[in-house]
Design an enzyme around this catalytic site. Structure first.
Site, short mmCIF file in Angstrom:
data_model
loop_
_atom_site.label_atom_id
_atom_site.label_comp_id
_atom_site.label_asym_id
_atom_site.label_seq_id
_atom_site.Cartn_x
_atom_site.Cartn_y
_atom_site.Cartn_z
N HIS A 1 32.07 -3.42 33.12
CA HIS A 1 31.86 -4.77 33.68
C HIS A 1 32.49 -5.84 32.79
CE1 HIS A 1 28.90 -2.74 36.22
NE2 HIS A 1 28.49 -2.17 35.10
N SER B 1 57.09 -21.13 26.79
CA SER B 1 56.86 -22.12 27.84
C SER B 1 57.86 -23.25 27.65
CB SER B 1 55.43 -22.65 27.72
OG SER B 1 55.34 -23.92 28.32
N LYS C 1 53.42 -21.52 22.97
CA LYS C 1 53.11 -20.38 23.83
C LYS C 1 54.01 -19.17 23.61
CE LYS C 1 50.76 -20.85 27.35
NZ LYS C 1 49.40 -20.40 27.63
N GLU D 1 52.67 -9.23 33.14
CA GLU D 1 52.25 -10.04 34.28
C GLU D 1 53.14 -9.77 35.50
OE1 GLU D 1 51.93 -14.21 33.22
OE2 GLU D 1 50.65 -13.72 31.52
#
Ligand code: ARG
Length: 462
Positions: A161, A282, A288, A295
């Site tokens: 979980h 970025s 970043k 992804e």
């Protein structure tokens, strides 16, 4: 007088040419030209059989062989001009061959139809793709085993979980993926058996009147046998659906790993780093470093599922035998092949460049009472029924939570308040190392077991 209006190979009975739009709509050469190697391979095997059976002359076969070598060389070097007037890869190649060698080229299509020809080409193409995928899967899986070997004893929180559940080792976690991708590899191997069946000889749908030798062609092409029924041979694309289903399951596994990589790379979690060459920055936020590759892989999973759905829907309710619908099988299939091969190639490389932040994993393990089950098991060994042990430990966890500490930081007396059976040896099982070492059976996370699993994994990789 009439059919000259139209340059199509099959235009003998037609009285007007198709419009440019229809030509573009029905042509497939823009995408099926990528099967040119398979098309030539299939044609050469077919021609060799025709010659062996005395259906064409040895001279015709020699001319076809010579001409095809030139065509192949022209395609390879980008010289051949593909024409949508010639519809597809098959007619483009046949036309060029005929221009080079004359009548022998016109005899190549004896006893054959584009229907069994295209089905053969796709099967050859897919068989090659499966073989490439197997090589890549092996490289990827061996990178996972190397990582598992290196981190066989590195503790990390195992989650259920998405909450800290019990300690595991990072090596154990990597071997979970090794298993998943192992099953993927088995699925491709199984699918290959059904892909590697020869449709040629089915001709348009009913077979052919020539004395052909299908088994010979099958052997020439390295197929495992012939398709038994001509109607089935030219029409079904279940093998392509099956392949794309195997690709979808593989990508599903990739997406699970990707999701974890993204999460582990988040500065909030900080369990791993992946090499900079798999990340991008970025354009606005200078700080970043984004895990773009995992992804994107997560995103591309949906794309492969989509191709599976396209192919299933393409085949649904198609009456026997060949229908032009089937020309639509190629783009989804090629896209699935490209997506999976690119993804595996990148992941094999990326897995090798994962560095583990053991300190952060250890710190995460101290938040979440990861050894609570170990305490319950300890009490069971002291004679308490498991349900009672579970309840007693629940109280101990509550007390630790109130005090703001993890279970091993409670004093013996504090634990005894809930579990009187506890003695000072309890602290050995409350530590992460004790917890890990005690799960010492096949499939368990004890470092000793992970190392043994690594050895077996390497044997399985061969
Ligand atoms: N380009 C076609 C395909 O991909 C080849 C078979 C064409 N057959 C036909 N009867 N029109 O399926």
């Amino acid at each position: 007088m009439t059919s000259n209006a139209n340059q199509y190979t099959w235009a003998g009975r037609f009285s007007e040419p198709v419009s440019d739009l229809v030509k573009r709509y029905t042509a497939s050469v823009d995408f099926d030209k990528r099967m040119w190697r398979q098309d030539i391979r299939g044609s050469l095997a077919h021609a060799k059989m025709l010659a062996k059976q005395g259906i064409i002359s040895p001279q015709d076969f020699a001319d076809i062989e010579r001409g095809m070598a030139i065509v192949a060389q022209e395609i390879e070097s980008g010289q051949l001009e593909w024409s949508i007037d010639l519809e597809d890869v098959h007619l483009n190649i046949e036309k060029r061959l005929t221009a080079l060698v004359g009548d022998a080229g016109k005899r190549l299509h004896t006893g054959r139809s584009r229907n069994d020809q295209v089905a053969t080409d796709i099967r050859l193409y897919l068989r090659d793709a499966i073989d490439d995928i197997q090589v890549l899967l092996k490289a990827f899986r061996s990178a996972l085993v190397d990582l598992a070997d290196k981190e066989a004893a590195t503790p990390m929180p195992g989650f259920t979980h998405l909450q800290v559940a019990q300690p595991v080792t990072f090596g154990h976690h990597m071997l979970a993926y090794f298993e998943m991708f192992g099953r993927d590899s088995e699925r491709f191997a199984d699918c290959r058996k059904r892909v590697a069946r020869l449709p040629l000889g089915a001709a348009a749908l009913a077979g052919t009147t020539y004395p052909i030798d299908r088994e010979f062609v099958a052997r020439e092409l390295g197929f495992e046998g012939v398709c038994e029924n001509s109607l089935d041979a030219v029409s079904d694309r279940d093998f392509a659906i099956e392949f794309t289903a195997a690709c979808s399951l593989l990508m599903m596994h990739i997406s699970r790993l990707s999701e974890e990589l993204v999460m582990w790379m988040s500065p909030r979690v900080g369990f791993i780093q992946i090499a900079d060459r798999f990340c991008t920055g970025s354009s606005i936020m200078p700080q970043k470093k984004n895990p773009d590759v995992p992804e994107l892989a997560r995103g591309k999973t949906g794309r492969v599922y989509g191709q599976l759905m396209s192919l299933l829907t393409l085949m649904k309710s198609q009456p026997l035998a060949y229908n032009k619908d089937n020309q639509e099988d190629k783009e989804p299939l090629f896209d699935a092949v490209d997506t999976v091969t690119d993804t595996l190639r990148i992941f094999a490389d990326m897995a090798g460049g994962i560095t583990v932040r053991a300190d952060n994993m250890k710190a995460a393990l101290t938040q979440g009472f990861a050894t609570a089950t170990d305490l319950a098991d300890y009490l069971v060994k002291k004679g308490l029924p498991f349900r009672d042990a579970h309840e007693a430990v629940g109280h101990a966890v509550k007390a630790a939570e109130a005090k703001g500490v993890d279970l091993p930081q409670l004093t013996l007396d504090e634990i005894r308040a809930f579990c009187p059976q506890v003695e000072s040896d309890v602290f050995a099982v409350l530590t992460v190392e004790g917890s890990l070492a005690s799960r010492n059976h096949i499939g368990g996370t004890a470092p000793e077991q992970v190392r043994a699993a690594v050895v077996r994994a390497r044997q399985r990789l061969g």
